[in-house]
Each structure stands twice: as structure tokens, then as C-alpha cells.
Design an enzyme around this catalytic site. Structure first.
Site, PDB file in Angstrom:
ATOM      1  N   SER A 143      -7.114  -5.957  -1.176  1.00  0.00           N
ATOM      2  CA  SER A 143      -7.463  -4.687  -1.743  1.00  0.00           C
ATOM      3  C   SER A 143      -8.879  -4.440  -1.699  1.00  0.00           C
ATOM      4  CB  SER A 143      -6.888  -4.426  -3.149  1.00  0.00           C
ATOM      5  OG  SER A 143      -6.986  -3.334  -3.726  1.00  0.00           O
ATOM      6  N   TYR A 156      -4.954  -7.431 -11.603  1.00  0.00           N
ATOM      7  CA  TYR A 156      -4.969  -6.946 -10.246  1.00  0.00           C
ATOM      8  C   TYR A 156      -6.048  -7.301  -9.428  1.00  0.00           C
ATOM      9  CZ  TYR A 156      -3.490  -4.170  -6.087  1.00  0.00           C
ATOM     10  OH  TYR A 156      -3.322  -3.719  -4.974  1.00  0.00           O
ATOM     11  N   LYS A 160      -6.972 -10.035  -6.348  1.00  0.00           N
ATOM     12  CA  LYS A 160      -7.232  -9.707  -5.160  1.00  0.00           C
ATOM     13  C   LYS A 160      -8.835 -10.102  -4.844  1.00  0.00           C
ATOM     14  CE  LYS A 160      -3.594  -7.261  -4.186  1.00  0.00           C
ATOM     15  NZ  LYS A 160      -2.610  -7.712  -3.407  1.00  0.00           N
TER      16      LYS A 160
END
Ligand SMILES: NC(=O)c1ccc[n+]([C@@H]2O[C@H](COP(=O)([O-])OP(=O)(O)OC[C@H]3O[C@@H](n4cnc5c(N)ncnc54)[C@H](O)[C@@H]3O)[C@@H](O)[C@H]2O)c1
Length: 283
Positions: A143, A156, A160
Site C-alpha cells: 500500500s 496497517y 505494509k
């Protein structure tokens, strides 16, 4: 990998969003596809949808956070296709929560799916791809959150960042073997990522949404808005196919000035710290 027709692809998170678009793009260029996902009904619907394009589309239940489940799904792909060429470690979930609002359950869930899911996929498929000798390609979905921490979703972003790092290391190791690696770093894409809680197993406890009036709640509402008006997943899949063909490591889907400025700020700060360290050594 320059030829796609007749080759095979395994895609995790294949029932929805970017994974489904990847499956569709692969089927459209004549590949045989195995979609793997934790959500049974959408998976069955996705397979039916793609079978209109090609009879060689299959589905397999798989929880990427569980190494045995990934190994079983890989076994099903080997049984069905004989050889697997392209592996997309794409399944992922998002849970709001920054470093100042620590829920250990969120950390475990997000890292188990987003980070360990990629590790499990590499572990299950790399020996096979190395041994069949026909070449292959790993696509790991990270991401833009793996490039900067601006979102403030700590688990998150951490997952990533790790996927970017793993992919860079893997690419260097596999290049001499004729096996490619791409790390996909999308910005906002129109998918169901903001409904990730639908796949949260009970063992990670209930999903907690931030108070909508708190800074985290306001940020979440903005992210939902940006995702809903985001890029069509088909555009992302098209870029991935091109990156596999051209053996490119990075895919960025959002090259606009805001994203670029964030990267420049981060890399600029890192280089400035290196310069300062060099100046310190000279004195
Ligand atoms: N949508 C965006 O804006 C965006 C941006 C950057 C990165 N990403 C990444 O793209 C990837 C795909 O997400 P998406 O946006 O298509 O969301 P999505 O929710 O539409 O699709 C994710 C899929 O992963 C599956 N999944 C969830 N947990 C799983 C598990 N444990 N095992 C197997 N499958 C599981 C879901 O059932 C779903 O089908 C994720 O890694 C996500 O982090 C998305």
C-alpha cells in the site's frame, strides 16, 4: 514473464476488490486462475462470474493467517494446474487505530493477515516455483501506507512497510533464478477494504470503531470517503499485469503530487539525517 496464455495464477483475497480484478485480468489474457479467500459465498460468486470468461477459473477456501490453510490451498492449486507461475499475496484487512490507541487484538489480526499472509504465501509456493524451472512471479500487495505513515493506522502501516521490505529482499534473491517480484502500492481503490471487520475471526476480539468525533474517527470517515471515490480495481490489475510482463518491482497507482510530496518529505528527512551523521563523523 512475457507469455501469459496457458500459464497459471493463484490469487489470495480473490473474492473481492483488487484480488477479484487481478483474477479477471489474468483470465482475460488466457491464464488459468485459482482464487483463494476466507469468505465462502463471495468466493463462489466470484468464481461463477469469472467462469464466463474462462472455464479454467477455480476457487479454494483459504485463511492466509493460517500456514496450514495456505499450504492446503497451494496443494489444491498444484493438483488442479500441475504448475503455478504467478502468486498474488493480496488478501488484506484494515483496522483503524494509531500508535497512541493501542489495541493488541488489532495488531495481531492485521499483522497475521497482511504480513504473515504474505510470508505464508511465499513459504508455500517458492519451493514449487523454484523447482519447476518455468519461471514465475510473486505479486505482494502492500500500500502507499507501506511507504509513509501519514494515515496514522499503525498496525496497517507496519504490516505494509514489512511487505515492501520483504518484496525488495525477495526480488534481489530471486532475480538470478528468473523469478520476478512486484510489490503493489496502491493509494485509494474502490473496494470493500473499509468493511474488513466482516472477516475478523472471533479470536481477535470485537472490532472497535473510533468515536466519530475523535481525530481518529474523523480520519476514518475521510478514508472511507476517499476509498469510495477511489480508483477502479481494474486499473490496478492492468498495471500489475504490465509490471509482471516488464518485471518491475514497484507498482504505484497514485503518482499525484500529494503522494509524491509525502515520499519526498520522508526520504528527504532520512537523507538529511545521513548527511548530519556524515558531518558528525568528520568533526
Ligand atoms: N482499497 C484500497 O484503497 C487499498 C489501498 C492500498 C492497499 N490495499 C490492499 O489491497 C489488498 C486487497 O484489498 P481490497 O482493497 O481489494 O479489499 P477487499 O476487502 O475488497 O478485498 C480483500 C479480500 O481479502 C479477503 N480476506 C480477508 N481476510 C482474509 C484472510 N485471512 N484470508 C484470506 N482472504 C482474506 C476478503 O474476504 C476479501 O475478499 C489488501 O492487501 C489491502 O490492504 C487496498
Amino acid at each position: 514473464m512475457r507469455e501469459f496464455a496457458g500459464k497459471t495464477a493463484f490469487v489470495t483475497g480473490g473474492a473481492s476488490g483488487i484480488g477479484l480484478a487481478l483474477g479477471r485480468a489474468f483470465a482475460e489474457i488466457g491464464m488459468k486462475v485459482m482464487l483463494a479467500d476466507i469468505e465462502a459465498d463471495p468466493l463462489a460468486a466470484a468464481v461463477t462470474q469469472l467462469q464466463d470468461l474462462s472455464p479454467d477459473v477455480h476457487g479454494i477456501a483459504c485463511d492466509v493467517s493460517d500456514p496450514a490453510s495456505v499450504q492446503r490451498a497451494a496443494g489444491a492449486a498444484f493438483d488442479t494446474f500441475g504448475i503455478v507461475h504467478v502468486v498474488c499475496n493480496n488478501a488484506g484487512v484494515a483496522a483503524p487505530g494509531g500508535i497512541d490507541d493501542i489495541s493488541l487484538d488489532n495488531w495481531r489480526w492485521v499483522l497475521d493477515v497482511n504480513l504473515m499472509g504474505v510470508v505464508h504465501g511465499i513459504h508455500a509456493f517458492l519451493p514449487h516455483i523454484r523447482s519447476h524451472g518455468e519461471g514465475g512471479h510473486f505479486v505482494n500487495t502492500a500500500s502507499m501506507a507501506g511507504m509513509n505513515s501519514g494515515l496514522g493506522f499503525s498496525p496497517y502501516s507496519a504490516s505494509k512497510f514489512a511487505v515492501v521490505n520483504i518484496s525488495e529482499g525477495l526480488a534481489a534473491r530471486l532475480k538470478p533464478l528468473g523469478i520476478g517480484v512486484t510489490v503493489l502500492c496502491p493509494g485509494f481503490v474502490r473496494t470493500r477494504i473499509n468493511e474488513s471487520g466482516r472477516n475478523r475471526p472471533e479470536r481477535y476480539g470485537p472490532a472497535r470503531l473510533p468515536d466519530p468525533t475523535s481525530p481518529a474517527g474523523i480520519m476514518l470517515a475521510r478514508i472511507v470517503e476517499l476509498t469510495q471515490s477511489g480508483l477502479d480495481p481494474a486499473d490496478v490489475a492492468e498495471q500489475v499485469v504490465s509490471a509482471i510482463r516488464d518485471e518491475e518491482l514497484y507498482v504505484f497507482t497514485h503518482p499525484g503530487p500529494r503522494w509524491r510530496a509525502e515520499l519526498e518529505e520522508r526520504f528527504g528527512a532520512i537523507l538529511a539525517a545521513m548527511d548530519k551523521a556524515a558531518a558528525h563523523r568528520r568533526t
